[in-house]
Each structure stands twice: as structure tokens, then as C-alpha cells.
Design a protein around this motif. Structure first.
Motif, PDB file in Angstrom:
ATOM      1  N   PRO A   1      30.420  38.984  41.515  1.00  0.00           N
ATOM      2  CA  PRO A   1      29.128  39.302  42.133  1.00  0.00           C
ATOM      3  C   PRO A   1      27.946  38.981  41.220  1.00  0.00           C
ATOM      4  O   PRO A   1      26.834  38.815  41.696  1.00  0.00           O
ATOM      5  CB  PRO A   1      29.227  40.805  42.422  1.00  0.00           C
ATOM      6  N   GLY A   2      28.178  38.872  39.905  1.00  0.00           N
ATOM      7  CA  GLY A   2      27.072  38.601  38.987  1.00  0.00           C
ATOM      8  C   GLY A   2      26.863  37.123  38.697  1.00  0.00           C
ATOM      9  O   GLY A   2      26.155  36.782  37.759  1.00  0.00           O
ATOM     10  N   VAL A   3      27.480  36.241  39.515  1.00  0.00           N
ATOM     11  CA  VAL A   3      27.381  34.805  39.223  1.00  0.00           C
ATOM     12  C   VAL A   3      25.920  34.392  39.056  1.00  0.00           C
ATOM     13  O   VAL A   3      25.054  34.772  39.839  1.00  0.00           O
ATOM     14  CB  VAL A   3      28.064  33.954  40.319  1.00  0.00           C
ATOM     15  N   GLY A   4      25.652  33.661  37.986  1.00  0.00           N
ATOM     16  CA  GLY A   4      24.300  33.180  37.756  1.00  0.00           C
ATOM     17  C   GLY A   4      23.488  34.085  36.845  1.00  0.00           C
ATOM     18  O   GLY A   4      22.434  33.700  36.360  1.00  0.00           O
ATOM     19  N   THR A   5      23.965  35.318  36.614  1.00  0.00           N
ATOM     20  CA  THR A   5      23.261  36.215  35.680  1.00  0.00           C
ATOM     21  C   THR A   5      23.846  36.016  34.280  1.00  0.00           C
ATOM     22  O   THR A   5      24.675  35.136  34.063  1.00  0.00           O
ATOM     23  CB  THR A   5      23.440  37.689  36.088  1.00  0.00           C
TER      24      THR A   5
ATOM     25  N   GLN B   1      34.079  40.789  46.395  1.00  0.00           N
ATOM     26  CA  GLN B   1      33.597  41.572  45.240  1.00  0.00           C
ATOM     27  C   GLN B   1      34.479  42.759  44.838  1.00  0.00           C
ATOM     28  O   GLN B   1      34.026  43.645  44.110  1.00  0.00           O
ATOM     29  CB  GLN B   1      32.142  42.032  45.479  1.00  0.00           C
TER      30      GLN B   1
ATOM     31  N   PHE C   1      31.835  34.695  53.151  1.00  0.00           N
ATOM     32  CA  PHE C   1      31.086  35.825  52.601  1.00  0.00           C
ATOM     33  C   PHE C   1      29.954  36.264  53.535  1.00  0.00           C
ATOM     34  O   PHE C   1      29.266  37.231  53.265  1.00  0.00           O
ATOM     35  CB  PHE C   1      30.468  35.438  51.246  1.00  0.00           C
TER      36      PHE C   1
ATOM     37  N   ASP D   1      38.061  35.750  45.718  1.00  0.00           N
ATOM     38  CA  ASP D   1      37.664  36.411  46.974  1.00  0.00           C
ATOM     39  C   ASP D   1      37.010  35.390  47.913  1.00  0.00           C
ATOM     40  O   ASP D   1      36.188  35.746  48.745  1.00  0.00           O
ATOM     41  CB  ASP D   1      36.718  37.597  46.702  1.00  0.00           C
ATOM     42  N   PHE D   2      37.404  34.125  47.809  1.00  0.00           N
ATOM     43  CA  PHE D   2      36.748  33.053  48.576  1.00  0.00           C
ATOM     44  C   PHE D   2      37.278  32.915  50.008  1.00  0.00           C
ATOM     45  O   PHE D   2      36.648  32.244  50.827  1.00  0.00           O
ATOM     46  CB  PHE D   2      36.948  31.699  47.887  1.00  0.00           C
TER      47      PHE D   2
ATOM     48  N   ALA E   1      24.030  27.517  40.245  1.00  0.00           N
ATOM     49  CA  ALA E   1      23.814  28.926  39.899  1.00  0.00           C
ATOM     50  C   ALA E   1      24.740  29.842  40.671  1.00  0.00           C
ATOM     51  O   ALA E   1      24.848  31.027  40.368  1.00  0.00           O
ATOM     52  CB  ALA E   1      22.360  29.315  40.187  1.00  0.00           C
ATOM     53  N   THR E   2      25.424  29.310  41.684  1.00  0.00           N
ATOM     54  CA  THR E   2      26.185  30.189  42.572  1.00  0.00           C
ATOM     55  C   THR E   2      27.686  29.930  42.552  1.00  0.00           C
ATOM     56  O   THR E   2      28.439  30.650  43.198  1.00  0.00           O
ATOM     57  CB  THR E   2      25.716  30.005  44.037  1.00  0.00           C
ATOM     58  N   PHE E   3      28.151  28.924  41.831  1.00  0.00           N
ATOM     59  CA  PHE E   3      29.570  28.587  41.923  1.00  0.00           C
ATOM     60  C   PHE E   3      30.111  28.218  40.525  1.00  0.00           C
ATOM     61  O   PHE E   3      30.520  27.091  40.279  1.00  0.00           O
ATOM     62  CB  PHE E   3      29.761  27.433  42.908  1.00  0.00           C
TER      63      PHE E   3
ATOM     64  N   ARG F   1      40.777  45.251  42.637  1.00  0.00           N
ATOM     65  CA  ARG F   1      42.002  44.675  43.226  1.00  0.00           C
ATOM     66  C   ARG F   1      42.453  43.448  42.436  1.00  0.00           C
ATOM     67  O   ARG F   1      43.631  43.274  42.156  1.00  0.00           O
ATOM     68  CB  ARG F   1      41.702  44.304  44.680  1.00  0.00           C
TER      69      ARG F   1
ATOM     70  N   VAL G   1      17.391  32.042  42.401  1.00  0.00           N
ATOM     71  CA  VAL G   1      18.305  31.132  41.707  1.00  0.00           C
ATOM     72  C   VAL G   1      19.745  31.558  41.940  1.00  0.00           C
ATOM     73  O   VAL G   1      20.621  30.732  42.141  1.00  0.00           O
ATOM     74  CB  VAL G   1      17.977  31.092  40.203  1.00  0.00           C
ATOM     75  N   CYS G   2      20.004  32.872  41.926  1.00  0.00           N
ATOM     76  CA  CYS G   2      21.384  33.322  42.154  1.00  0.00           C
ATOM     77  C   CYS G   2      21.355  34.614  42.956  1.00  0.00           C
ATOM     78  O   CYS G   2      20.305  35.241  43.121  1.00  0.00           O
ATOM     79  CB  CYS G   2      22.142  33.492  40.850  1.00  0.00           C
TER      80      CYS G   2
END
Lengths: 266, 266, 266
Positions: free
Chosen positions: B74-78, B46, A185, B12-13, B127-129, B50, A220-221
Motif C-alpha cells: 500500500p505504500g508504493v511510491g513513498t 493490502q 483493485f 494481491d494483484f 511510482a505505482t508499480f 496474510r 504521484v503515488c
């Protein structure tokens, strides 16, 4: 730590040739019941450091006893050793060229043995593809419960080849580290872990300096900042990373492996 | 719909980092017997649309009850929700950000629940994964036969986030749609399905206009035209596509997602 | 040769679309117990020769009876045949367009049958995706122990479509072959196998001429020469290859498939 149900593969072979599939065929010829997981085959050719970083990071997500096979092996066919290693509740099979150095730097080593008993190898052994002819069959036999000591003589952990790793320096009220890895990314992952921060540090008041930019506070994110904004956070492996929300930080900010990152505590 | 033998992954990794392997390790730690299939990890970062298109398309080829995990987030952690969804005889686990919108637009929804019961999650939750820490463990537990209702409260299908989808318009004796997807061969797949043609239409007399070109008639297979020639046909998912026999139509004709395609009936 | 535990896939589909996953879903719907191995999906579009070379090479690494499915099929939907083939202790399912030509040139054929019995196919059969609708379900049924003869009528080995293969010529005290394949490392693999050398040849005194360069002697492994140096060796499939230690020979020396390679015996 006897039978293993999972074997993972990490190589610089790419997926356009049949090399990876040949390794899998050899493993499954010996242990048809094991499940093989690809970690990545996109290591840049001969980038031992990148593969070493993955070996150090992946243990946490896999069941105890999983066998991780890593093949980035510019010395294939020479006298460099091949190792079977127990550490972090996992098992590893790899050339002794630094691939397991970060792992053993972070975790106490269990038993380590050099692969020398050729009755566990595929015959004839080619000079150019020890991944298929030695590492894959040894991993497969190990997954069946064969004891590590049968593969060859024990090796002292101090004798295992390591790579010099950039250290984090503390200078006045700052920490200086560097970027170790750019992920797909464009997130820029440093060598600074959360544990290195002073316990009293207020993360919202830390300033991060990198590539001529200054980032205020640790998020945090990713979505803590607007799309396109730069930010710093502790990522999924616990290391400080610099990212762009919905963007590619490495490209936009001109960051590469080795770029210095500096944290200032107020 | 109880035990699942298959779990698929769409992200999308990319495959150059260990993120995908970490998700697999978590799944197989919980359910060692499940088989994991990679759909693709090459979604552009993101690109929710697709991935949503793939979720809507793949149900037909998999056994009933297969669990499809999609992570473009894209909103990971929210506060964006995470969902478990039953539809089309299959099961889906994904963020509530449009990923399952096309699927639910085309198929009646079964039960839908929001993931809130953190006892099914991996701890600590980063928070990110969330793919590794929430979606993978929930999918694994679901594959073991845990009831969807235990993962969190029910959600009304009307509350699921959807993406506006371009509609096919009928104007006089023509249909106007657009290209939704370019595949790896450069085939340009539109949003016009076979069912939208008038039943009396003679496919050999339809004219297709796209990117300043005119194609006469709808072919049955690529080799109906000489190598390099442009053609239109209904592809393997039942949608009209524009292709070049043994060539790359998108590149040669300058077609992109969003390009208008027009069918004229004589 | 009855039940198969392994099915491999080799295609030109790439991994950015869901085509490969759809084939796997179809296979596992019919035989949930079989293990599927990806050989590669990065064959250049319609590069039958590259896939044929892989089919000829991979047999040795897989258990007896493994079923290899290859789909590089520019003629999909036309009258070109689809074959089930036994050879080299393995089984193959592929279009009759040359994909199995090298394999059958090197190994005596066992039984060969044309796929015509549509009760073994997925319905409806699309015109553009026989990999999913015919080859995958036939491979899955074959792996369950269904006899090859039930898939369609026998075919004479002489009737199978082959690709002209460049031959190795002996001229005076030299052998002249050509590069057949560049692998992901840039190693240049020729069509000259070890068996073609005169038995009395002293490999240290052979001169290899290619792309205006001259290499003295045949090495055992890449690291026999200093980093960046060019060398020749017999690789893991027994064919002579030209390589750079820790470098990309194809790029550095300007070698491509078809480049002539000449061995001179002194």
C-alpha cells in the motif's frame, strides 16, 4: 525475430475447465523448450475490447520477439480470419475480430499474415476450439523460427478489423475522456495519456471531474493521500487513473467503463 | 546461495489484469532460464498479514536458495524501504512493511540489504508499480548470482518492520491462542504449534473450545470423524487447525481470523 | 515412456493458499528440469466426478508420457490407496477413489501400481497433505525415469475404484443421455459422443429435447445461430453439448449436471 523463448496466453476461458491446459499441451508437444506465461484467462466471456487493451499494453514488459496468443473468439468456426502479426517488437496470434486493433492503432505494423496453411494446424480441427487446434500450434511453430509468410497470405494493415476507440476531446481549457478499464483493485483507468496534457500544464493545479466528484491535482503515488481518499495519478502504463488510497474507487465512487472523466486546466 | 533456478511470486494483484504477467516478462527478460512459480495472487488487497504468513510457511517446500518475491504494497511510491533478505535457506525480496516479519520472527536472519542501487532497476521507474520496476528486476539479477550486497546497504535485522503477532498464552492447565488463517476449504488454522503442547499431554484427552463448541481429542486426519463432523488436528504446516470432515468449518461454526481457541489438558 | 518433460496438476485446492506452490516446490526440488502445467485448481471441494472427467479428457492434448497428478482426496490420511497408472499413452498419479475411473473405462489400462514404497516420499509425511508429501515426489521421481514397479505392488485394473457413470440409453428412435458438466461459459456438455449416433443419421434433422426446450438440428459452431439463440453441437472433446451463441446456456435454460437430454431421429 526468429526463435521465441516465450509465448503468452490471454483468453476468456477461465481456469475451471481444462481448455487452457489443452492449449499448453499442444504448444509444448511442438516446442518443448518454450516457456508459457499466462497473462489472464479472466477476460469476461467475449469481451474483445478488454483483451485488445491488454494486447496493446503488454508489449513493453516482454523480451523482443515474444509471441502473444489471444483467444476471445465468439465467431469461432465461422469465416472470420485468424492472424499472425508483427508489431512493437513483439508477435501476436489472434482472431481478426478487433483483438489486435488497439495495438495496431498505437504501433506501426510489421508483417501481417492470415492463417490459411492447414499443414501447421492440429488435426482434426474442431469447429469450436481454434485456440487449441490452430492458434496454439501456429504459435508453437512460429516460436521454432518458421517464417510468418509460410502460415498464409499477407494482409494489408488497413484490412485488419479494429474497434472504435473513444477519443479524447479538447474543449476550451479542458480534456474530456472516459474510463476504459477497472482493474482488480478498483482503480479506474482512463484513455488519457500523459502525452495529451499541454506541456505547460501544472499538474498540481489540474482539476479532475468524474462521477460528480472533483479531485484537485494529480498525485504521484497512491499514498500521497490519506487512506480512503480519492486521487488521480498516471499509472504504470502511462494512463491517467482515478483511485482510492487503500480502497476501491470504482465501487466507492460508482465508476464504470465508459464513465466520463474531465480535466480542467486553470 | 548463488544461482537460483526458481523465483516465486506472491501478490494481491489478482489474475484479471496483466500486472503479474508484466512482472514475469521483466524477470525472464533478464534471466530467461529461471522458472517462475505463482504462490498466490489472491491476497486480499493490502492484506500484509496474510502474505507475511505465507512467506513464513513456504520455505520448507522449496529448494535452497529459491527467491520469493512478495508484493503487497500500500505504500508504493513513498519512502518505505524495499528489502532483499536471506533466511531459512531461502531468499526474499519484498517491501519493508511487515511482509517478512513473521519469517524473521521464526528464523535467524542471514544478510539483509535495502534496495537502493537503481542501476539494477527497470527504467523509467513508475511510482505505482515497484513490483515490476524494482522487485522483479532485482530478483532476476539475484537469481543470476549477483551478490546481495550490491543491491544496497546492509540493514540490521532489528530494524526490519514487523507485525505484532498474537501470542499463545498458558493459563492453568490450558493454552489460549487464536485463529490466524482460514484456508480455501474453510479449515481454521490457529497459531498453536505442536511444540507448544506439554510433552506429557495425551492428545486423545485434550478438549478444544472454540466458538461455543467443544471438540474432544485431536484427530490425525479429516476422515477420522464422520462427514460433517467437527474435529481438530495438526495440519500440514504443523499448526493446530479446526476443520469439518468434507465441510467448511469457518462457515458452519462461525469462525474468523482472530477467533479465540482454547486447549484444556485434563 | 521413460523420462517425462511435463507434469500437470489438477486439484480442489484453489489458488488462494500456498498448497499448490508447495507441491510445485517439491516436484522441482527433485526434478528441476520438468515443466509443470496447471490444469485447474478450481475443482469444487471433493468433487471427484469433475476431476475424473478432466482426467479422461486431457490425454489427447499432451505429449506421450506426460504425468498427470490429480488431488481431490476427501479420504486423505485413511487407508485409501494411491495409484500410479499408465493409460492412453499418458501417466497418472492419484488417489484410488474414482479419480481415474472414467479414464480407465474409456481406455485400456497399461501397468497400475499402488504407492507403498515410502523411500520415494517426502519425510515426514503429514496426515493431511499427501499431495505434497507422496503424490508430488512420486510424480517427480517417475518423470526422472524411475520404473513404475518400484513405487509399489501391481494392481489389477478391475480392482481400481470407479464411479458409476450415467449410460446412454437407446429407446425406439431416440437416445437418452444426461448433462455431465457445465463449463465456465455455461456450455452444457452431455455424455453422448458422436460415435453413438446411428451412422445413417442426418444431423440436420435430429431434434434435441432438454429442459422443456426443443432444438432442431445439430450445428457445427456456436455462430451458426444468432446471438442468444440456443443450439446443440459436438464440442472440442467430441461430446454433444447444448450452448447459447454468446450466452450462458446453463443459466438461461436452467440446466444442471444430471439434466436429461434426449435426441430424436426422424
Amino acid at each position: 525475430l526468429k526463435i521465441a523463448r516465450l509465448i503468452t496466453l490471454t483468453t476468456d476461458f477461465g481456469m475451471s475447465d481444462s481448455y487452457v491446459a489443452q492449449m499448453k499441451g499442444v504448444v509444448l508437444s511442438i516446442n518443448p523448450g518454450v516457456t508459457i506465461i499466462d497473462v489472464t484467462h479472466s477476460i469476461a466471456p467475449q469481451d474483445i475490447r478488454r483483451a485488445a487493451s491488454i494486447m496493446a499494453d503488454i508489449a513493453g514488459a516482454f523480451p523482443e520477439g515474444t509471441i502473444h496468443v489471444a483467444v476471445v473468439d465468439p465467431g469461432v468456426g465461422t469465416a472470420r480470419g485468424l492472424l499472425a502479426v508483427e508489431a512493437a517488437g513483439q508477435r501476436f496470434v489472434a482472431p481478426d475480430n478487433g483483438l489486435l486493433g488497439l495495438l495496431l492503432g498505437r504501433n506501426p505494423a510489421g508483417r501481417i499474415h492470415r492463417l490459411s496453411e492447414d499443414r501447421f494446424w492440429r488435426k482434426p480441427v474442431s469447429a469450436t476450439f481454434h485456440g487449441r487446434d490452430i492458434l496454439a500450434p501456429v504459435a508453437a511453430q512460429w516460436s521454432l523460427g518458421i517464417d510468418i509468410a509460410r502460415f498464409g497470405p499477407p494482409v494489408d494493415p488497413d484490412q485488419v478489423f479494429t474497434l472504435a476507440r473513444p477519443v479524447v476531446r479538447r474543449v476550451g481549457n479542458s480534456l474530456i475522456g472516459e474510463i476504459e478499464l477497472i482493474d482488480a483493485f478498483g482503480n479506474c483507468i482512463s484513455n488519457i495519456s500523459r502525452a495529451e496534457l499541454p506541456t505547460e500544464a501544472d499538474v498540481s493545479r489540474i482539476r479532475i471531474e468524474i462521477a460528480g466528484r472533483c479531485i484537485a491535482g494529480i498525485s504521484v503515488c497512491y499514498a500521497d493521500r490519506p487512506p480512503g481518499a480519492e486521487l488521480a495519478l498516471f499509472g504504470s502504463s502511462g494512463l491517467l487513473e482515478v483511485a482510492l488510497n487503500q480502497g476501491d474507487a470504482a465501487q466507492s465512487l460508482g465508476i464504470e467503463p465508459g464513465t466520463e472523466i474531465r480535466l480542467l486546466f486553470s
